[in-house]
Design a protein around this motif. Structure first.
Motif, short mmCIF file in Angstrom:
data_model
loop_
_atom_site.label_atom_id
_atom_site.label_comp_id
_atom_site.label_asym_id
_atom_site.label_seq_id
_atom_site.Cartn_x
_atom_site.Cartn_y
_atom_site.Cartn_z
N GLU A 168 2.07 1.80 0.37
CA GLU A 168 1.94 2.93 -0.55
C GLU A 168 2.33 4.24 0.12
O GLU A 168 2.64 5.22 -0.57
CB GLU A 168 0.50 3.03 -1.08
CG GLU A 168 -0.51 3.56 -0.09
CD GLU A 168 -1.86 3.89 -0.72
OE1 GLU A 168 -2.05 3.58 -1.91
OE2 GLU A 168 -2.70 4.47 -0.02
N ASN A 169 2.33 4.27 1.44
CA ASN A 169 2.74 5.47 2.15
C ASN A 169 4.21 5.41 2.56
O ASN A 169 4.68 6.23 3.37
CB ASN A 169 1.82 5.72 3.34
CG ASN A 169 0.49 6.29 2.90
OD1 ASN A 169 0.44 7.35 2.32
ND2 ASN A 169 -0.59 5.55 3.14
N ASN A 211 -6.92 8.48 4.45
CA ASN A 211 -6.01 7.38 4.81
C ASN A 211 -5.27 7.72 6.09
O ASN A 211 -4.73 8.82 6.22
CB ASN A 211 -4.96 7.13 3.71
CG ASN A 211 -5.51 6.42 2.50
OD1 ASN A 211 -6.67 6.03 2.47
ND2 ASN A 211 -4.69 6.27 1.49
N LEU A 252 1.54 18.30 4.08
CA LEU A 252 1.17 17.64 2.83
C LEU A 252 0.31 18.54 1.96
O LEU A 252 0.49 18.60 0.73
CB LEU A 252 0.44 16.33 3.12
CG LEU A 252 1.29 15.21 3.74
CD1 LEU A 252 0.42 13.99 4.06
CD2 LEU A 252 2.43 14.80 2.82
N THR A 265 -0.96 8.44 6.27
CA THR A 265 -0.81 8.97 4.92
C THR A 265 0.45 9.82 4.85
O THR A 265 0.77 10.54 5.78
CB THR A 265 -2.04 9.81 4.51
OG1 THR A 265 -1.89 10.22 3.14
CG2 THR A 265 -2.22 11.03 5.38
N GLU A 266 1.17 9.68 3.73
CA GLU A 266 2.39 10.45 3.51
C GLU A 266 2.44 10.97 2.07
O GLU A 266 3.48 11.45 1.63
CB GLU A 266 3.64 9.58 3.78
CG GLU A 266 3.72 8.96 5.16
CD GLU A 266 4.00 9.97 6.26
OE1 GLU A 266 4.51 11.07 5.94
OE2 GLU A 266 3.69 9.67 7.43
N GLU A 267 1.34 10.93 1.34
CA GLU A 267 1.36 11.17 -0.09
C GLU A 267 0.72 12.49 -0.51
O GLU A 267 -0.13 13.05 0.19
CB GLU A 267 0.64 10.04 -0.82
CG GLU A 267 -0.84 9.98 -0.52
CD GLU A 267 -1.58 8.87 -1.26
OE1 GLU A 267 -1.49 8.82 -2.50
OE2 GLU A 267 -2.25 8.06 -0.59
N SER A 270 10.79 9.03 4.60
CA SER A 270 9.53 9.32 5.29
C SER A 270 9.35 8.32 6.42
O SER A 270 9.99 7.27 6.44
CB SER A 270 8.34 9.25 4.31
OG SER A 270 8.24 7.96 3.75
N ALA A 308 -3.30 15.52 2.31
CA ALA A 308 -3.90 14.60 3.27
C ALA A 308 -5.39 14.82 3.46
O ALA A 308 -6.15 13.88 3.64
CB ALA A 308 -3.19 14.72 4.61
N THR A 360 2.82 4.49 13.25
CA THR A 360 2.62 5.16 11.96
C THR A 360 1.50 6.19 12.01
O THR A 360 1.47 7.10 11.18
CB THR A 360 2.30 4.14 10.85
OG1 THR A 360 1.02 3.54 11.07
CG2 THR A 360 3.38 3.08 10.74
N THR A 409 -0.84 17.18 8.25
CA THR A 409 -1.74 17.43 7.12
C THR A 409 -1.45 18.79 6.49
O THR A 409 -1.54 18.93 5.26
CB THR A 409 -3.22 17.36 7.56
OG1 THR A 409 -3.47 18.27 8.63
CG2 THR A 409 -3.59 15.95 8.01
N VAL A 412 5.54 10.08 -2.82
CA VAL A 412 5.88 9.86 -1.41
C VAL A 412 7.40 9.85 -1.31
O VAL A 412 8.05 9.08 -2.02
CB VAL A 412 5.33 8.51 -0.90
CG1 VAL A 412 5.73 8.30 0.57
CG2 VAL A 412 3.82 8.43 -1.06
#
Length: 411
Positions: A341-342, A246, A196, A249-251, A325, A233, A177, A193, A321
């Motif tokens: 959450e990601n 994070n 995002l 991170t994917e958000e 993903s 990100a 991940t 990054t 998100v």
């Protein structure tokens, strides 16, 4: 857990990513690490990598889950009600010396299962109040900070029940991940990054006034305050250093209106809170505040969370998100908020990130509330995303635009 040379090499690469990309350690900067003893192999690698980058000091605050549970079960209530001043002073010493802060999550999501909820609630409120100034430094991006994961035996067995190599499998999945599988993980993170951050830039250009969520069990409208900012990100601390809070991170995320949330929302993944699981729950909001709630699992735990303070009954974060993903596509339920959450759109009960408001970093808590941002001593994300979630953005003129359809971006 068997740490082959290949895994040790990847742990070293992981540590390098955390200190060079996650925290972006600068020469002469201290590093403060919170970790359980399960994380020792990674912590050792972090020491090496941080000093190679020129860190002035690496300080680790180790804890042990067995001792932590015994402490929570047996300490006098008077002890749980108070956080020693030296604990507060140590954190603020490192904040004032521009340290970078890394928190490693490894504990079992069911660590505190069966422990008296009143004891857990008491300790949580005491810690939240005592470390409020530290939390403000985090949520205003005054300092560089990052949250990352490492497996423990109990956590791994929850994710991969009945499997002899559960710890190894969870470690390999965590390393996947954070992109250690890439030919050049640092380059891969730069590309990620940028993606995002560009999505956040697009959303900022839209200047939506409201978001409308619809899914099975969910019919929710969320007003966005004037001057809200979407973030991706990367962040920038007070010293001007870019960091990633994070990993993974994917958000992309922003702040909701403190008083402008109405309707009902249903979770789509279990929430691990305070060493307990909450699941199959719904929250109903009126004018920003939770007015009703139910939970099929952990309702008393949910009640305890909502009663932390007045702000715990309001939202402090809105995060998008895509269902398609990398973490979501592993089809793995981590029972850990950092990872789950990601893999899913999520919301957060509690405090808002002041950097998600124009000029927010310089505002006091009172000024943030005046600008309709929530304040609390807690911040707990819960997952609401799925391939059945649709989100519309409402413009100032009342026109609407689809942001996500069937769980994925269409914007």
């Amino acid at each position: 857990m068997e740490l082959t040379q290949e895994r040790l090499n990847k742990i070293s690469e992981y540590a390098k990513l955390l200190v060079s990309v996650g925290l972006n350690i600068q020469k002469g900067q201290p590093l403060y690490i919170n970790a359980t003893v399960d994380c020792t192999p990674l912590v050792r690698a972090l020491y090496k990598q941080a000093y190679e980058l020129g860190a002035s000091e690496v300080k680790v605050n180790f804890s042990d889950d067995v001792c932590r549970r015994l402490y929570m079960e047996n300490s006098d209530m008077a002890v749980l009600e108070n956080v020693p001043q030296h604990v507060i002073d140590e954190r603020m010493y490192y904040v004032n010396n521009n340290a970078a802060f890394l928190s490693l999550t490894a504990s079992s999501p069911e660590l505190m299962k069966g422990v008296d909820q009143n004891r857990i609630k008491t300790a949580s409120i005491a810690g939240g109040k005592a470390l409020n100034e530290f939390r403000q430094a985090i949520q205003s991006d005054e300092i560089a900070w990052c949250v990352a994961g490492y497996p423990s035996k109990d956590w791994a067995e929850l994710v991969f029940p009945g499997e002899d190599d559960a710890e190894e499998k969870l470690l390999d999945l965590i390393l996947y991940t954070v992109r250690t599988e890439e030919e050049d993980p640092t380059v891969a993170w730069k590309k990620h990054t940028d993606t995002l951050d560009n999505k956040a830039k697009l959303l900022n250009e839209k200047r939506f006034k409201q978001l409308k969520y619809s899914a099975p069990g969910t019919d929710l409208t969320i007003d966005l305050p004037e001057g809200h900012l979407w973030a991706g990100a990367s962040s920038v601390n007070k010293a001007g250093t870019t960091f990633v809070a994070n990993m993974p991170t994917e958000e992309v995320f922003t702040v909701p209106s403190r008083t402008g949330v109405n309707g009902t929302v249903k979770n789509t993944m279990p929430l691990s809170y305070g060493g307990n699981i909450i699941d199959d729950f719904t929250l109903t909001f009126v004018d920003g505040k939770v007015t009703d709630y139910q939970a099929g699992v952990g309702e008393e735990v949910l009640k305890s969370l909502l009663e932390t303070d007045e702000g715990a009954m309001r939202l402090g974060e809105v995060a998008l998100v895509p269902d398609d993903s990398p973490i979501s596509n592993t089809k793995t339920l981590f029972y850990n908020t950092l990872f789950d959450e990601n893999a899913s759109c999520h919301l957060a009960l509690g405090s808002a990130y002041s950097f998600c408001l124009e000029g927010g970093k310089e505002m006091t808590e009172e000024q943030l509330i005046e600008h309709d941002l929530n304040q609390s001593i807690t911040h707990e994300d819960f997952m609401v995303g799925s391939n059945e979630l649709n989100i519309e953005g409402v413009h100032a003129d009342g026109s609407t635009e689809m942001i996500m359809k069937d769980g994925n971006f269409v914007i």
